[in-house]
Enzyme design. Structure first.
Site, mmCIF file in Angstrom:
data_model
loop_
_atom_site.group_PDB
_atom_site.id
_atom_site.type_symbol
_atom_site.label_atom_id
_atom_site.label_comp_id
_atom_site.label_asym_id
_atom_site.label_seq_id
_atom_site.Cartn_x
_atom_site.Cartn_y
_atom_site.Cartn_z
ATOM 1 N N GLU A 110 -22.004 8.190 62.450
ATOM 2 C CA GLU A 110 -20.954 8.215 61.417
ATOM 3 C C GLU A 110 -19.667 8.813 61.977
ATOM 4 O O GLU A 110 -18.563 8.378 61.606
ATOM 5 C CB GLU A 110 -21.421 9.007 60.191
ATOM 6 C CG GLU A 110 -22.626 8.421 59.483
ATOM 7 C CD GLU A 110 -22.406 6.996 59.018
ATOM 8 O OE1 GLU A 110 -21.249 6.617 58.722
ATOM 9 O OE2 GLU A 110 -23.395 6.242 58.940
ATOM 10 N N GLY A 129 -16.009 -7.775 33.259
ATOM 11 C CA GLY A 129 -15.599 -6.394 33.070
ATOM 12 C C GLY A 129 -14.112 -6.140 33.053
ATOM 13 O O GLY A 129 -13.683 -4.984 33.031
ATOM 14 N N GLY A 143 -11.205 -14.450 33.832
ATOM 15 C CA GLY A 143 -11.172 -13.288 34.704
ATOM 16 C C GLY A 143 -12.562 -12.850 35.096
ATOM 17 O O GLY A 143 -13.551 -13.251 34.481
ATOM 18 N N PRO A 144 -12.666 -12.009 36.142
ATOM 19 C CA PRO A 144 -13.974 -11.504 36.575
ATOM 20 C C PRO A 144 -14.653 -10.709 35.471
ATOM 21 O O PRO A 144 -14.000 -10.261 34.514
ATOM 22 C CB PRO A 144 -13.617 -10.605 37.772
ATOM 23 C CG PRO A 144 -12.247 -11.011 38.187
ATOM 24 C CD PRO A 144 -11.563 -11.496 36.958
ATOM 25 N N LYS A 199 -11.887 -9.037 28.711
ATOM 26 C CA LYS A 199 -11.576 -10.264 27.963
ATOM 27 C C LYS A 199 -11.921 -10.099 26.483
ATOM 28 O O LYS A 199 -11.108 -10.400 25.603
ATOM 29 C CB LYS A 199 -12.342 -11.437 28.595
ATOM 30 C CG LYS A 199 -11.939 -11.728 30.040
ATOM 31 C CD LYS A 199 -12.650 -12.954 30.580
ATOM 32 C CE LYS A 199 -14.120 -12.721 30.833
ATOM 33 N NZ LYS A 199 -14.377 -11.734 31.911
ATOM 34 N N THR A 200 -13.125 -9.649 26.195
ATOM 35 C CA THR A 200 -13.522 -9.451 24.797
ATOM 36 C C THR A 200 -12.689 -8.360 24.142
ATOM 37 O O THR A 200 -12.287 -8.476 22.977
ATOM 38 C CB THR A 200 -15.020 -9.096 24.733
ATOM 39 O OG1 THR A 200 -15.782 -10.113 25.397
ATOM 40 C CG2 THR A 200 -15.486 -8.972 23.295
#
Length: 609
Positions: free
Chosen positions: A427, A208, A205-206, A211-212
């Site tokens: 803007e 952040g 996965g990307p 995973k950990t």
């Protein structure tokens, strides 16, 4: 090294203390008067002296009033004979007490030797401790074969116990990992039916996405030790260190029994073999080979499970991904809007907050990972503390989103009156064009406050996550990007450098629409350009042309036509709604920032109407 320094200081202090003791022993505090033999004779004749003690060649004199003095006798002559020769009255000498004090032979020998032996002994002990500490430090410093894995879980010091409840979202990933937890808790159930326990689980996965965090949750749920190491920690400058550390890590985990070995950033050592400059003798490849051997060495009833994480699965060696090694591959996606809301609530537990609409925050943060959201809550807490608040508010979080996306406010960047007006119309052009297109995302915020490299910005975000984009979406995006350019040209009859970033983005979108997505009506459903993988440089991709110069010209014409068509559409919208554009610009000049509700009130109708 800390222990060595501490021992060194202690030994130095001891030596200083001993030196002071010797100095005091040799020169006590009691002051003794030195007198000559002639003065001694005068004092004896005057009956001032009570006793004289002979110590070798030294005379210790005690006066009748309690005073003391020292003198030296003549060598080879008796004291009485010397005193008589110097004129002592015999009657006075007979009444004087004279003592002879001779040390024993052993004491006389040891006393001078002690002045030499004791310092030598102290220095010997000092160097002994120094060399012993240095040897221990060198042994520890050069013991490269020990794995640097951190232990969490059953026997480790896991201060923050992570469970599946602490991991928001990732429902499918957690379902897959619940089976791994069951394997670790009840291995006999699966062995009895003939099933093999999975050897490896690869989390992809990307950055952040957790995973950990998820791997630690598996260890906590199963109640087993969790050995964590990063892929880069196995590689050193010395040949053979990586494979030795792998053996040590797997051996340590085997002694622990049921356990999880987690290798973060697996791509650091698991890249395809044969692609490095070192060939087959590359240290990284030897480390990878050892991992493959260790995973092959698992027995059927082995309860060790290897988990690994990577965001580059495309570069991993195929031998790692075959059955029997990493049996399972679990994909971790970026959180959707519901997951983002749940993640924000988890991180907000430790941060006092009041009346925060986490749903709105989740809508404004598409593409944010779990780590990004944690950073967002932290930035909000820092901002609230800076303003001496006790709780974070909705305004703090929304302002932190702008800071994370665009950078901090550049308060020193003050625009002139004319530049402020141009920026306001620019803007306002973006915002009004977007509000006039039914397929464009809603406007969340319009501001002319400088942030990062921008003089102002228009924040438009979807109400729900999108996974597919249509051609109409791309065309609307091009029209909105050209809105600032169109507003400047319409109002001031000139253009500035302000739209340069918009034009660059618009050109990239138009070219991708034609070359990557095959959405050109004239060129048809064909993609152009191929990516060449630079395997020797880590498989970075480089695009090269696979089409002729004539096709390249056609692509350039199509890009130009798309941009001109989008510009014309934006100008038509702004020309028809010029009064509304002026109203938006004047309000921006006055207030500098417009939130969604105020902006929609200004234009008189909501998006798509």
């Amino acid at each position: 090294m800390k222990s060595l320094s501490k021992n060194f200081i202690v030994i130095i202090l001891i030596l200083i203390g001993i030196s002071l003791a010797f100095a005091l022993f040799a020169n006590p505090f009691e002051e003794k008067n030195e007198i000559s033999l002639s003065e001694l004779v005068q004092d004896i004749n005057s009956e001032k002296i009570e006793r004289v003690t002979i110590e070798g060649e030294k005379l210790l004199v005690v006066y009748t009033d309690g005073g003391k003095a020292e003198s030296q006798k003549e060598q080879g002559a008796a004291l009485s004979e010397t005193l008589l020769n110097l004129g002592v009255v015999p009657e006075k000498l007979s009444s004087l007490i004279i003592e002879q004090k001779n040390p024993s032979g052993l004491a006389a020998l040891l006393l001078p030797l002690s002045y030499i032996l004791i310092p030598l002994l102290l220095f010997g002990l000092f160097f002994f401790f120094m060399f012993r500490q240095a040897k221990a430090g060198v042994s520890q410093a050069f013991d490269f074969t020990k794995a640097k894995a951190r232990l969490f879980g059953a026997d480790g010091q896991d201060k923050e116990r992570i469970t599946f409840k602490d991991v928001a979202g990732l429902k499918e990933a957690k379902q897959e990992l619940e089976e791994v937890v069951d394997f670790l808790k009840h291995p006999k159930k699966y062995l009895a039916i003939g099933a093999k326990i999975p050897r490896g689980v690869l989390l992809v996965g990307p950055p952040g996405t957790g995973k950990t965090l998820l791997a630690r949750a598996v260890a906590a749920e199963a109640g087993v030790p969790f050995f964590s190491a990063s892929g880069s920690e196995f590689i050193e400058m010395f040949v053979g260190v990586g494979s030795s550390r792998v053996r040590d890590l797997f051996g340590t985990a085997k002694k622990a029994g049921r356990s999880i070995i987690f290798i973060d950033e697996l791509d650091a050592i698991g890249r395809t073999r044969g692609a490095g400059y070192g060939g087959g003798h590359d240290e990284r490849e030897q480390t990878l080979n050892q991992i493959l051997v260790e995973m092959d060495g698992f027995e059927r009833d082995d309860t060790r499970i290897v988990m690994a994480a990577t965001n580059r699965p495309d570069v991993l060696d195929s031998a790692l991904l075959r059955p029997g090694r990493f049996d399972r591959r679990i994909i971790l996606d970026l959180p959707d809007i519901n997951d983002r809301e749940a993640i924000l609530k988890i991180h907000a537990r430790i941060v006092p907050s009041s009346a925060v609409n986490f749903r709105e925050v989740a809508e404004r943060t598409p593409g944010f990972s779990g780590a990004d959201l944690a950073n967002l809550v932290n930035e909000s807490a820092i901002l609230a503390a800076r303003r001496n608040k006790k709780q974070i508010s909705q305004a703090d979080i929304l302002e932190s989103i702008d800071k994370v996306l665009l950078g901090p406010e550049r308060k020193s960047h003050i625009l002139s009156k004319k530049e402020k007006e141009i920026t306001a119309y620019h803007e306002g052009g973006h915002a009004l064009v977007a509000a006039s297109l039914p397929g464009a995302d809603p406007i969340r915020k319009v501001s002319i406050i400088s942030r990062g490299n921008t003089g102002g910005y228009t924040l438009k975000l979807p109400t729900e996550d999108k996974h597919l984009r249509s051609k109409a979406d791309f065309l609307d995006e091009l029209t909105v990007l050209m809105g600032g350019y169109a507003a400047e040209r319409l109002i001031f009859k000139d253009i500035t450098t302000g739209p340069s970033d918009d034009l660059q983005k618009a050109s990239e979108v138009a070219r991708a629409l034609i070359k990557t997505y095959g959405m050109s009506e004239k060129l048809g459903p064909v993609t152009f350009g191929e990516k060449e993988e630079m395997i020797f440089l880590g498989r970075d991709a480089r695009e090269y042309r696979n089409y002729s110069d004539e096709v390249a010209n056609e692509i350039d014409k199509e890009v130009k036509n798309l941009l001109e068509s989008s510009l014309k559409k934006a100008e038509d919208i702004l020309r028809k709604r010029r009064t509304t554009l002026a109203k938006i610009a004047k309000t921006l000049i006055k207030k500098e920032t417009l939130e969604q509700e105020e902006f929609e009130k200004l234009i008189g109708k909501k998006r798509g109407q």
